[in-house]
Motif scaffolding. Structure first.
Motif, PDB file in Angstrom:
ATOM      1  N   SER A 246      34.986  -7.942  77.966  1.00 24.93           N
ATOM      2  CA  SER A 246      35.561  -8.912  77.042  1.00 24.93           C
ATOM      3  C   SER A 246      35.896  -8.243  75.724  1.00 24.93           C
ATOM      4  O   SER A 246      36.917  -8.546  75.099  1.00 24.93           O
ATOM      5  CB  SER A 246      34.585 -10.076  76.812  1.00 24.93           C
ATOM      6  N   GLY A 247      35.043  -7.307  75.316  1.00 23.34           N
ATOM      7  CA  GLY A 247      35.323  -6.569  74.095  1.00 23.34           C
ATOM      8  C   GLY A 247      36.572  -5.735  74.238  1.00 23.34           C
ATOM      9  O   GLY A 247      37.349  -5.596  73.288  1.00 23.34           O
ATOM     10  N   ALA A 248      36.821  -5.190  75.413  1.00 23.22           N
ATOM     11  CA  ALA A 248      38.023  -4.395  75.640  1.00 23.22           C
ATOM     12  C   ALA A 248      39.275  -5.265  75.541  1.00 23.22           C
ATOM     13  O   ALA A 248      40.294  -4.853  74.985  1.00 23.22           O
ATOM     14  CB  ALA A 248      37.955  -3.709  77.002  1.00 23.22           C
ATOM     15  N   ASP A 249      39.198  -6.492  76.086  1.00 27.78           N
ATOM     16  CA  ASP A 249      40.328  -7.416  75.952  1.00 27.78           C
ATOM     17  C   ASP A 249      40.589  -7.746  74.487  1.00 27.78           C
ATOM     18  O   ASP A 249      41.734  -7.767  74.035  1.00 27.78           O
ATOM     19  CB  ASP A 249      40.050  -8.711  76.718  1.00 27.78           C
ATOM     20  N   VAL A 250      39.508  -8.001  73.751  1.00 28.79           N
ATOM     21  CA  VAL A 250      39.650  -8.302  72.331  1.00 28.79           C
ATOM     22  C   VAL A 250      40.242  -7.110  71.590  1.00 28.79           C
ATOM     23  O   VAL A 250      41.094  -7.261  70.710  1.00 28.79           O
ATOM     24  CB  VAL A 250      38.299  -8.717  71.714  1.00 28.79           C
ATOM     25  N   ALA A 251      39.807  -5.915  71.953  1.00 32.34           N
ATOM     26  CA  ALA A 251      40.323  -4.714  71.291  1.00 32.34           C
ATOM     27  C   ALA A 251      41.820  -4.561  71.523  1.00 32.34           C
ATOM     28  O   ALA A 251      42.576  -4.241  70.598  1.00 32.34           O
ATOM     29  CB  ALA A 251      39.584  -3.479  71.805  1.00 32.34           C
ATOM     30  N   ARG A 252      42.269  -4.787  72.747  1.00 28.69           N
ATOM     31  CA  ARG A 252      43.704  -4.696  73.033  1.00 28.69           C
ATOM     32  C   ARG A 252      44.480  -5.747  72.257  1.00 28.69           C
ATOM     33  O   ARG A 252      45.540  -5.479  71.681  1.00 28.69           O
ATOM     34  CB  ARG A 252      43.951  -4.871  74.529  1.00 28.69           C
ATOM     35  N   LEU A 253      43.916  -6.956  72.219  1.00 27.96           N
ATOM     36  CA  LEU A 253      44.595  -8.062  71.555  1.00 27.96           C
ATOM     37  C   LEU A 253      44.659  -7.844  70.045  1.00 27.96           C
ATOM     38  O   LEU A 253      45.727  -7.985  69.422  1.00 27.96           O
ATOM     39  CB  LEU A 253      43.866  -9.366  71.885  1.00 27.96           C
ATOM     40  N   THR A 254      43.538  -7.502  69.450  1.00 32.86           N
ATOM     41  CA  THR A 254      43.533  -7.315  67.998  1.00 32.86           C
ATOM     42  C   THR A 254      44.334  -6.084  67.599  1.00 32.86           C
ATOM     43  O   THR A 254      44.939  -6.052  66.525  1.00 32.86           O
ATOM     44  CB  THR A 254      42.096  -7.216  67.457  1.00 32.86           C
ATOM     45  N   GLY A 255      44.354  -5.084  68.470  1.00 28.62           N
ATOM     46  CA  GLY A 255      45.173  -3.911  68.178  1.00 28.62           C
ATOM     47  C   GLY A 255      46.641  -4.263  68.062  1.00 28.62           C
ATOM     48  O   GLY A 255      47.344  -3.784  67.163  1.00 28.62           O
ATOM     49  N   ARG A 256      47.116  -5.120  68.962  1.00 29.85           N
ATOM     50  CA  ARG A 256      48.515  -5.571  68.878  1.00 29.85           C
ATOM     51  C   ARG A 256      48.740  -6.418  67.629  1.00 29.85           C
ATOM     52  O   ARG A 256      49.754  -6.266  66.932  1.00 29.85           O
ATOM     53  CB  ARG A 256      48.893  -6.372  70.124  1.00 29.85           C
ATOM     54  N   ILE A 257      47.811  -7.323  67.347  1.00 32.53           N
ATOM     55  CA  ILE A 257      47.986  -8.231  66.212  1.00 32.53           C
ATOM     56  C   ILE A 257      48.033  -7.455  64.900  1.00 32.53           C
ATOM     57  O   ILE A 257      48.828  -7.773  64.001  1.00 32.53           O
ATOM     58  CB  ILE A 257      46.852  -9.278  66.201  1.00 32.53           C
ATOM     59  N   LEU A 258      47.199  -6.438  64.780  1.00 27.65           N
ATOM     60  CA  LEU A 258      47.147  -5.664  63.539  1.00 27.65           C
ATOM     61  C   LEU A 258      48.293  -4.673  63.417  1.00 27.65           C
ATOM     62  O   LEU A 258      48.486  -4.072  62.347  1.00 27.65           O
ATOM     63  CB  LEU A 258      45.800  -4.939  63.432  1.00 27.65           C
ATOM     64  N   GLY A 259      49.041  -4.497  64.477  1.00 31.37           N
ATOM     65  CA  GLY A 259      50.227  -3.657  64.422  1.00 31.37           C
ATOM     66  C   GLY A 259      51.438  -4.458  63.971  1.00 31.37           C
ATOM     67  O   GLY A 259      51.330  -5.502  63.323  1.00 31.37           O
ATOM     68  N   GLU A 260      52.608  -3.960  64.330  1.00 26.10           N
ATOM     69  CA  GLU A 260      53.849  -4.639  63.943  1.00 26.10           C
ATOM     70  C   GLU A 260      54.122  -5.811  64.883  1.00 26.10           C
ATOM     71  O   GLU A 260      54.261  -5.623  66.092  1.00 26.10           O
ATOM     72  CB  GLU A 260      55.015  -3.651  63.985  1.00 26.10           C
TER      73      GLU A 260
END
Length: 492
Positions: free
Chosen positions: A25-39
């Protein structure tokens, strides 16, 4: 917005990924937040809505355009179901014009903004000005018969905190009652903001229109009038033109990402789409709306499948007393027991410092675990306080676990409901960080093994007592419906 956000956001994204990669679940969150914090298009969406549509008074053509715009954005984001849900505003409050001037002992124009939930003057009114102090009962008693037919000026302290904001609301209903009894021709309220700033000061909270005309005037002009009045008679002229009150249809926007395992269980994420019209409703609350649209977009872009349905709701009628979210609760009454949680954002784009638990200490452990996935965006402190005045409230009354994001109010309050609440006031970096934190909490709740417990009516009653919500509910005209069983968990 802040300059040079790209490198900072990239660093935050890397840190968020590192903090979240330990579990699935943390990996899913990491992928999601990584996109959100990008462009992402989130800030571009916000500018498009604010500059292209502007202020969005519920019941106005601009609000209707915003509803259609938001529904189209959710469809483009790939939501499984997008719809609008109609409800009736008892009275649409639509201002058409307002002007005022000091007539004697010296002539000068007075800027003013009509107060939502109050009547117009039915033509120009010229009358003596009386000093109504803080507008409390003692001040009206001291005025006696001098108030009848006069234009009353109410003193107002400068607003510097959320407590000050709530205090301004808490006295509104009583002020209207006392002004009506005194028989004043109109009420002018001293702006709580410095430097000539005007704002819409909501006076009623259930869609009703009070018969007393009320407007806000600049702090500096109020003080000038009060100084003049301290040494002799002052006469002012006021003309407030509002559209005649009439029932009107408004709409909420609802968009679902259907759950893969438990589609009938719902995690609702909400914000209010309506705003006042002096500015363009940037921090209150356009930025939260585009954060929700972007969150749906990024979940779908990654192909992530939540176990429960994630439902995004953009409510209208919030500024009239959370009428849209109440209408949602009434419309979806049969499925409210399947609402696993409700999360609401409504405090602009200041730094997210945590969430309000709304009297639900039993939510703390789950919330702490979710925010642990994005610890680098913190620190986070989750507060026990219960909120009235935003769209979590009917979910609280129904016993549904509910959370409200707490963002630094310092950059939010000066422009609250004001002509200065515009795109340039939004902090893009903090808005994206707040969206990322919301994503972590939503994903945790949508995929938890067991849903959080609902509260019974007796438990909600204890929560109201423990968090001292009764005074606010009375001030906002909600108490009678709650005690009669017309709102919230049904009486048995």
């Amino acid at each position: 917005m802040k300059a040079k956000t790209g490198s900072i956001l990239a660093a935050l994204a890397v840190a968020a990924v590192a903090a979240a990669g330990a579990a699935d679940s943390g990996a899913d969150v990491a992928r999601l937040t990584g996109r959100i914090l990008g462009e992402t298009p989130m800030i571009a969406d916000l500018q498009e809505m604010l500059d292209g549509i502007g202020g969005r008074l519920s019941g106005s053509p601009a609000c209707d355009r915003a509803v259609e715009w938001a529904a189209a954005k959710f469809k483009a984001a790939g939501a499984d179901r997008v719809g609008t849900e109609s409800f009736t505003l008892p009275n649409a409050w639509i201002p058409r014009g307002a002007e005022a001037s000091c007539v004697a002992p010296v002539a000068f124009p007075i800027r003013l903004a009509a107060a939502p939930g109050t009547a117009g003057t039915a033509g120009p009114v010229e009358a003596p000005l009386v000093d109504a102090g803080r507008g409390d009962a003692a001040s009206w008693t001291a005025l006696g018969t001098r108030a009848k037919g006069a234009i009353a000026l109410v003193r107002n302290p400068e607003m510097k905190s959320l407590d000050d904001l709530f205090a301004e609301y808490m006295v509104a209903r009583e002020l209207l009652v006392d002004a009506g009894k005194a028989g004043v021709a109109a009420v002018l309220i001293e702006s709580s903001r410095p430097r000539g700033l005007l704002y819409r000061h909501t006076m009623t909270f259930g869609g009703e229109i009070d018969k007393t005309p009320v407007a806000v005037i600049p702090r500096e002009q109020a003080e000038r009038l009060l100084r003049l009045a301290s040494s002799g008679p002052v006469k002012v002229r006021v003309a407030i033109d509002n559209a005649p009150p009439a029932p009107v249809t408004s709409r909420n926007v609802v968009a679902d990402l259907t759950g893969a395992e438990r589609p009938d269980e719902i995690v609702l994420v909400g914000a209010h789409l309506d705003s006042f019209d002096l500015g363009t409703g940037a921090n209150d609350n356009g930025v939260s709306c585009t954060e929700l649209i972007d969150l749906a977009r990024q979940i779908r872009a990654l192909g992530l499948k939540p176990k429960r349905t994630i439902r995004f709701a953009l409510f209208t009628g919030e500024e009239q007393g959370m009428l849209g979210s109440r209408a949602y609760a009434d419309r979806h009454a049969a499925e409210l027991p399947k609402h696993a949680a409700a999360l609401v954002y409504d405090i602009g784009s200041g730094r997210l410092t945590g969430f309000f638990l709304n009297g639900r200490e039993d939510l703390r452990a789950t919330l702490d675990a979710a925010l642990g996935h994005v610890a680098s965006l913190g620190p986070f402190v989750n507060l026990p306080d219960a909120l009235d005045g935003t769209d979590n409230f009917d979910f609280l009354l129904h016993g549904i676990p509910n959370l409200v994001g707490f963002q630094d109010p310092a950059p939010y309050l000066p422009d609250y409901h004001a002509e200065s609440d515009t795109f340039d006031k939004v902090d893009a970096r903090e808005a994206k960080a707040a969206e990322a934190a919301l994503a972590a909490v939503v994903w945790e709740l949508a995929n938890a093994d067991r849903p959080l417990p609902h509260q019974s009516r007796a438990e909600v009653e204890k929560l109201i007592e423990a968090t001292k919500l009764e005074d606010q509910m009375r001030a906002f005209g909600q108490w009678d419906d709650w005690t009669a069983g017309k709102r919230g968990v049904a009486k048995k």
